[in-house]
Design an enzyme around this catalytic site. Structure first.
Site, PDB file in Angstrom:
ATOM      1  N   CYS A  99       0.839  -1.205   0.000  1.00 44.41           N
ATOM      2  CA  CYS A  99       0.000   0.000   0.000  1.00 44.41           C
ATOM      3  C   CYS A  99       0.869   1.248   0.000  1.00 44.41           C
ATOM      4  O   CYS A  99       0.583   2.211  -0.714  1.00 44.41           O
ATOM      5  CB  CYS A  99      -0.932  -0.004   1.206  1.00 44.41           C
ATOM      6  SG  CYS A  99      -2.033   1.429   1.280  1.00 44.41           S
ATOM      7  N   CYS A 195      -6.439  -2.902   6.973  1.00 43.07           N
ATOM      8  CA  CYS A 195      -7.460  -1.869   6.855  1.00 43.07           C
ATOM      9  C   CYS A 195      -8.759  -2.371   6.234  1.00 43.07           C
ATOM     10  O   CYS A 195      -9.850  -2.015   6.683  1.00 43.07           O
ATOM     11  CB  CYS A 195      -6.916  -0.674   6.081  1.00 43.07           C
ATOM     12  SG  CYS A 195      -6.404  -1.059   4.384  1.00 43.07           S
TER      13      CYS A 195
END
Length: 369
Positions: A99, A195
């Protein structure tokens, strides 16, 4: 155009909120940018909308502009598909590393530059230091919160364009600064875990993408102890979630995952926190990313981590002609996991890292072909 020199990635958490606050207090022209990296999957457990509202409230409190970008497609292609393919192959990936490389310091940086900013800032606990005018990634002052492990795929150009305002302060001070400034995120709980999974059970989430398939749980000698619902739901060194309970004729000590075979859907467990079946000295990687652009030498000694929150371990590194490395640790390492990252350090300076490909832990008889 933003009219701001620095755009902060505001996530709706206390760390990015205080990063923006500190820059503003330094007289920097600041704006915020909220990234949506995960599309609502209908579970009702996605935190994105709540985080977005908190980011808006923080920027409102600070009186700075806020921008919005939807990077969910980029996240799906650059991070999540790789995450699934790694689990399907029996490895344990680290989506935070991807990410940062694929979204936060690529698409976010590009968006900020397109808005007219010259730099970005995030709430990561890390530092950028200069060595002969060149940007280097360094550990944060607060060692307990240091996040350089997750940032090891960045390059010099990205570091040149990045500020880490929290790099030299303690987490406790961050909370206090947020309270003093009346930021709405001052008491917000830190996000943990992955997440896009949020608060839901990891196995339940993964089973929507990878089918459950019952298989055998064996001890290292090959004796069947129970069943599992799919090897991808387990990782080396794991203790919980095995549902073995007491096994007749065995000690009441905990069981740990020490091996798995995806093709045969076999999970191997053993008792003992430091079982010999999950101890290794040699780690081979995929192609290494060097932050400086090249290795410091063909062979050298340094510190390394094979997982986040691990104390740095001494090793000797051999750089191979194909760009991979072989790290030989001076002390045996527990539960080194293919798919995770080997990250190298020269004291506090992060040299770079790579995905772990292989380890030399002994193969249990239960998995011997």
């Amino acid at each position: 155009m933003s009219g701001s020199d620095v755009i902060v990635g505001v996530s709706g958490g206390v760390d990015s909120s205080v990063a923006a606050l500190l820059l503003q207090r330094q007289g920097v022209s600041v704006a915020g940018l909220f990234m949506q990296n995960w599309a609502d999957d209908g579970s009702g457990l996605c935190r994105a909308e709540d985080d977005r509202k908190d980011a808006v409230a923080v920027c409102g409190r600070l009186g700075i502009p806020i921008h919005f970008r939807d990077f969910s497609n980029e996240y799906m292609e650059g991070v999540f598909k790789h995450f699934l393919s790694e689990y399907a192959a029996g490895r344990t990936p680290n989506p935070d590393v991807l990410c940062n490389r694929e979204v936060k310091f690529k698409h976010f940086l590009d968006a900020a530059l397109a808005l007219g900013a010259s730099r970005i800032a995030t709430g990561h606990y890390a530092r950028v230091v200069r060595n002969n005018g060149r940007a280097r990634l360094a550990r944060a002052t607060d060692a307990s919160k240091d996040q350089s492990y997750f940032l090891h795929q960045l390059g010099e150009a990205q570091l040149d364009a990045t500020l880490f305002p929290l790099g030299e302060i303690e987490k406790t001070e961050v909370r206090e600064l947020a309270r003093e400034a009346g930021l709405p995120t001052a008491a917000k709980k830190d996000s943990t875990g992955i997440c896009f999974i949020g608060e839901r059970d990891f196995r339940d989430f993964l089973s929507t993408y990878l089918p459950m398939q019952d298989g055998e749980i064996k001890d290292p000698s090959g004796v069947t102890l129970g069943t599992h619902h799919g090897v991808y739901f387990h990782t080396l060194g794991q203790r919980g979630g095995l549902q073995l309970g007491g096994v007749r004729g065995r000690d009441q000590a905990p069981w740990y995952v020490v091996g798995k075979d995806v093709a045969r859907n076999i999970l191997v467990v053993d008792q003992g926190h430091d079982s010999k079946w999950m101890m290794s000295n040699v780690v081979d990687t995929e192609t290494m990313h060097w932050i400086a652009g090249a290795a410091p030498a063909t062979t050298f000694e340094c510190l390394a981590q094979t997982r986040y929150r691990q104390a740095p371990q001494a090793c000797r590194v051999q750089v191979n002609d194909d760009g991979t490395v072989c790290a030989r640790f001076f002390e045996p390492q527990r539960a080194v996991t293919p798919g995770q990252s080997l990250v190298l350090y020269d004291n506090d300076i992060c040299l770079g890292g790579a995905v772990i490909a292989r380890i030399d832990a002994p193969v249990p008889d239960a998995l011997a072909v």
